[in-house]
Enzyme design. Structure first.
Site, short mmCIF file in Angstrom:
data_model
loop_
_atom_site.label_atom_id
_atom_site.label_comp_id
_atom_site.label_asym_id
_atom_site.label_seq_id
_atom_site.Cartn_x
_atom_site.Cartn_y
_atom_site.Cartn_z
N GLY A 1 1.00 6.05 1.94
CA GLY A 1 1.61 4.83 3.10
C GLY A 1 1.25 4.82 4.27
N GLY B 1 1.02 -1.15 -0.25
CA GLY B 1 0.16 0.00 0.15
C GLY B 1 0.92 1.44 0.35
CB CYS B 2 3.84 2.08 1.14
SG CYS B 2 3.67 1.77 2.65
CD GLU B 3 3.30 6.64 -5.04
OE1 GLU B 3 3.86 7.04 -5.14
OE2 GLU B 3 1.34 6.87 -5.22
CB SER B 4 8.89 4.99 -0.76
OG SER B 4 8.64 5.52 -0.86
#
Length: 136
Positions: A121, A50-53
């Protein structure tokens, strides 16, 4: 509301910061102070989705209180994780479930600087924390 001493200290430091540049510098410093995760802890099982990173989260319970370790490949996100960790360290399951993340970052003066993806995030990290807590 009683804050853990490190959270109160962070609140004071960010309260003295003038503008986004100083807050961003504080975020970077806090991110550098995060306890590093081992290579074995940076595994798929500990990854927060659920985090881009890339973000990893490890949780341990001691005497009913939770201790978390986290890391990310993104510098700014590491600072945000450090701020989240100082707020949640040592909470019990009920206190963690009741945490208002938006209110915490608003008090730090950072809510407006959180892009929707960073905010999502951080909420994914908090959700993962509550999942880990409820599984134990």
């Amino acid at each position: 509301m009683n804050l853990p001493a490190p959270a109160q200290e962070a609140l004071e430091r960010f309260g003295h910061a003038r503008g986004w540049e100083q807050r961003a510098r504080l975020l970077m410093q806090m991110g550098e102070q995060l306890e590093p995760l081992s290579d074995t802890q940076k595994c798929e099982h500990n990854r927060v989705h659920g985090c881009e990173s890339l973000v990893w989260l490890v949780a341990e319970q001691h005497d009913g209180r939770w201790q978390f370790k986290a890391s990310s490949d993104a510098r700014l996100l590491r600072g945000l994780l450090a701020l989240l960790l100082v707020r949640v360290q040592g909470l019990d399951s009920r206190e963690l479930a009741a945490l208002d993340l938006r209110e915490w970052f608003t008090r730090l003066g950072l809510e407006r600087q959180l892009s929707p993806s960073r905010s999502n995030g951080l909420h994914a990290v908090l959700l993962r924390m509550t999942e880990l807590v409820s599984a134990n």
